[in-house]
Design a protein around this motif. Structure first.
Motif, PDB file in Angstrom:
ATOM      1  N   ALA A   8       0.775  -1.293   0.085  1.00 10.45           N
ATOM      2  CA  ALA A   8      -0.070  -0.030  -0.059  1.00 10.45           C
ATOM      3  C   ALA A   8       0.761   1.201   0.020  1.00 10.45           C
ATOM      4  O   ALA A   8       1.790   1.466   0.988  1.00 10.45           O
ATOM      5  CB  ALA A   8      -0.923  -0.177   1.150  1.00 10.45           C
ATOM      6  N   LYS A   9       0.660   1.993  -0.945  1.00  5.80           N
ATOM      7  CA  LYS A   9       1.292   3.304  -1.100  1.00  5.80           C
ATOM      8  C   LYS A   9       0.477   4.292  -1.979  1.00  5.80           C
ATOM      9  O   LYS A   9      -0.572   3.716  -2.669  1.00  5.80           O
ATOM     10  CB  LYS A   9       2.885   3.221  -1.965  1.00  5.80           C
ATOM     11  N   PRO A  10       0.823   5.592  -2.243  1.00  2.00           N
ATOM     12  CA  PRO A  10      -0.063   6.460  -2.873  1.00  2.00           C
ATOM     13  C   PRO A  10      -0.580   5.842  -4.419  1.00  2.00           C
ATOM     14  O   PRO A  10      -1.708   5.918  -4.851  1.00  2.00           O
ATOM     15  CB  PRO A  10       0.621   7.749  -3.007  1.00  2.00           C
ATOM     16  N   ASP A  11       0.250   4.940  -4.831  1.00  2.00           N
ATOM     17  CA  ASP A  11      -0.076   4.788  -6.204  1.00  2.00           C
ATOM     18  C   ASP A  11      -0.668   3.255  -6.568  1.00  2.00           C
ATOM     19  O   ASP A  11      -0.997   2.708  -7.764  1.00  2.00           O
ATOM     20  CB  ASP A  11       0.993   4.907  -7.358  1.00  2.00           C
ATOM     21  N   THR A  12      -1.013   2.748  -5.343  1.00  2.00           N
ATOM     22  CA  THR A  12      -1.551   1.382  -5.132  1.00  2.00           C
ATOM     23  C   THR A  12      -2.796   1.330  -4.430  1.00  2.00           C
ATOM     24  O   THR A  12      -3.292   0.252  -4.134  1.00  2.00           O
ATOM     25  CB  THR A  12      -0.543   0.335  -4.782  1.00  2.00           C
ATOM     26  N   VAL A  13      -3.297   2.459  -4.087  1.00  2.00           N
ATOM     27  CA  VAL A  13      -4.646   2.438  -3.031  1.00  2.00           C
ATOM     28  C   VAL A  13      -5.528   3.411  -3.677  1.00  2.00           C
ATOM     29  O   VAL A  13      -5.451   4.425  -4.368  1.00  2.00           O
ATOM     30  CB  VAL A  13      -4.308   3.022  -1.650  1.00  2.00           C
ATOM     31  N   HIS A  14      -6.723   3.206  -3.177  1.00  2.00           N
ATOM     32  CA  HIS A  14      -8.274   4.098  -3.423  1.00  2.00           C
ATOM     33  C   HIS A  14      -8.707   3.949  -2.094  1.00  2.00           C
ATOM     34  O   HIS A  14      -8.691   3.267  -1.483  1.00  2.00           O
ATOM     35  CB  HIS A  14      -8.791   3.562  -4.430  1.00  2.00           C
ATOM     36  N   TRP A  15      -8.975   5.303  -1.549  1.00  2.00           N
ATOM     37  CA  TRP A  15      -9.446   5.579  -0.255  1.00  2.00           C
ATOM     38  C   TRP A  15     -11.174   5.714  -0.287  1.00  2.00           C
ATOM     39  O   TRP A  15     -11.457   6.785  -0.636  1.00  2.00           O
ATOM     40  CB  TRP A  15      -8.708   6.931   0.245  1.00  2.00           C
ATOM     41  N   GLY A  16     -11.670   4.767   0.443  1.00  2.00           N
ATOM     42  CA  GLY A  16     -13.042   5.150   0.835  1.00  2.00           C
ATOM     43  C   GLY A  16     -14.015   4.756  -0.272  1.00  2.00           C
ATOM     44  O   GLY A  16     -15.330   4.976  -0.014  1.00  2.00           O
ATOM     45  N   PHE A  17     -13.764   3.751  -1.216  1.00  2.00           N
ATOM     46  CA  PHE A  17     -14.834   3.578  -2.302  1.00  2.00           C
ATOM     47  C   PHE A  17     -14.385   2.336  -2.975  1.00  2.00           C
ATOM     48  O   PHE A  17     -13.104   1.894  -3.013  1.00  2.00           O
ATOM     49  CB  PHE A  17     -14.813   4.539  -3.290  1.00  2.00           C
ATOM     50  N   TYR A  18     -15.403   1.655  -3.688  1.00  2.00           N
ATOM     51  CA  TYR A  18     -15.169   0.695  -4.693  1.00  2.00           C
ATOM     52  C   TYR A  18     -15.490   1.419  -6.043  1.00  2.00           C
ATOM     53  O   TYR A  18     -16.789   2.034  -6.047  1.00  2.00           O
ATOM     54  CB  TYR A  18     -15.967  -0.612  -4.516  1.00  2.00           C
ATOM     55  N   ASP A  19     -15.019   0.930  -7.214  1.00  2.00           N
ATOM     56  CA  ASP A  19     -15.513   1.631  -8.614  1.00  2.00           C
ATOM     57  C   ASP A  19     -14.636   0.675  -9.554  1.00  2.00           C
ATOM     58  O   ASP A  19     -13.714   0.394  -9.747  1.00  2.00           O
ATOM     59  CB  ASP A  19     -15.074   2.945  -8.765  1.00  2.00           C
ATOM     60  N   ALA A  20     -15.742   0.373 -10.435  1.00  2.00           N
ATOM     61  CA  ALA A  20     -15.505  -0.519 -11.707  1.00  2.00           C
ATOM     62  C   ALA A  20     -14.702   0.123 -12.682  1.00  2.00           C
ATOM     63  O   ALA A  20     -13.888  -0.632 -13.382  1.00  2.00           O
ATOM     64  CB  ALA A  20     -16.746  -1.179 -12.195  1.00  2.00           C
ATOM     65  N   SER A  21     -14.530   1.352 -12.561  1.00  2.00           N
ATOM     66  CA  SER A  21     -13.818   2.107 -13.569  1.00  2.00           C
ATOM     67  C   SER A  21     -12.467   2.141 -13.071  1.00  2.00           C
ATOM     68  O   SER A  21     -11.513   2.877 -13.956  1.00  2.00           O
ATOM     69  CB  SER A  21     -14.432   3.528 -13.956  1.00  2.00           C
TER      70      SER A  21
END
Length: 311
Positions: A8-21
């Motif tokens: 986990a680091k800035p370019d391998t995470v998304h914060w707070g959501f799921y999204d198919a796009s």
């Protein structure tokens, strides 16, 4: 089969959501092993933590926008050959704590007793990695039993971007404390590649997750990821060495229990060819309904079906 490490680091995470796009941060093949290292934390804890907080966590907090929910999700990972209608099998070989700290929080208008605790309280929990206990200075130490509270696949494209708070058909914030090392989870797939994400490390948690959070902490997990084209599911399922686990989700707890029962009755028909009447009777005689969590808006109940019944 190959083994892949995902940190986990800035370019391998998304914060707070799921999204198919979302574009995948990694691509793997069915049968490959994923070694994932997650982060958990908030900006207000950094001063107290000092150097105990990793640089990756600090970079995520500074650089990654938080949207819709609180969970730092690592991924998504695309699995070659996965198609809508397939099932993603996640064999959780090992889960362990990364750091010597975690946190627990009470927040106003949240948790199981919002009217009794209308304020914010957050504590840093010291983790003894040798003794495998957590201590926040209350005169009691709790045994660690680490697991990932939030993991699953991307939702159907038509759903759009959804918050990481609720559990749903794609998994998400299950907060099921049974999903420790040695367990297996199954998710219906809604998108090419499945787009698997994982986060929300828990050092330990009671059924219900009463005050809002578990011991929130960074974890390392080793998972074997398999695309199952021989299965079809509408909702997540899981199993341990001793139990099959069928899940129900709904804002109303009674309805979550009903969903878990219906999932169990359906499963018994598939597994044993059991009639609905007999399956319903078995649920009453031998299946335990447990409150998974009551704090995620959409509440959870899971049915524990002993494998020993079929030995």
């Amino acid at each position: 089969m190959a083994t892949h490490e995902l940190i986990a680091k800035p370019d391998t995470v998304h914060w707070g959501f799921y999204d198919a796009s979302l574009e995948p941060v990694m691509r793997i093949r069915s049968g490959d092993t994923l070694e994932v290292h997650t982060e958990s934390g908030r900006e207000e804890y950094l001063a107290e933590l000092g150097t105990r907080a990793s640089q990756n966590l600090r970079d995520i907090i500074e650089q990654v926008p938080q949207e819709l929910g609180p969970h730092i999700m690592t991924g998504p990972v695309a699995v070659e050959g996965a198609q809508s209608g397939d099932v993603l099998e996640v064999r959780i070989h090992e889960v362990k704590t990364r750091y010597d700290w975690g946190y627990n929080a009470i927040r106003p208008m949240m948790g199981g007793l919002p009217e009794d605790f209308p304020y914010t309280r957050a504590v840093i929990v010291d983790l003894d990695l040798e003794a495998q206990t957590g201590d926040w200075g209350a005169g009691v130490k709790v045994p660690l039993r680490p697991y990932f509270g939030n993991f699953g696949v991307a939702p159907p494209p038509a759903v759009g971007r959804v918050g990481s708070y609720p559990p749903s058909a794609w998994g998400g914030n299950l907060d099921n404390k049974e999903l420790i090392s040695g367990s297996v989870a199954y998710f219906p797939i809604f998108n090419e590649g499945a787009l698997f994400s994982v986060g929300d490390g828990h050092g330990c948690q009671g059924d219900g997750e009463a005050c809002l959070t578990a011991i929130e902490t960074g974890l390392s997990g080793t998972m074997e990821i398999i695309v199952r084209k021989d299965l079809q599911l509408e909702n997540p399922r899981a199993e341990t060495d001793t139990h099959y686990i069928l899940m129900g989700f709904d804002p109303i707890l009674d309805n979550a229990a009903k969903m878990a029962l219906r999932e169990t009755i359906k499963f018994l028909g598939e597994l044993r060819g059991m009639s609905r009447d007999d399956a319903y009777t078995l649920c009453s005689l031998a299946v335990d309904l447990r409150i998974t969590q009551i704090v995620n808006g959409v509440k959870g109940v899971h049915a524990m079906l002993p494998k020993s019944l079929f030995a």
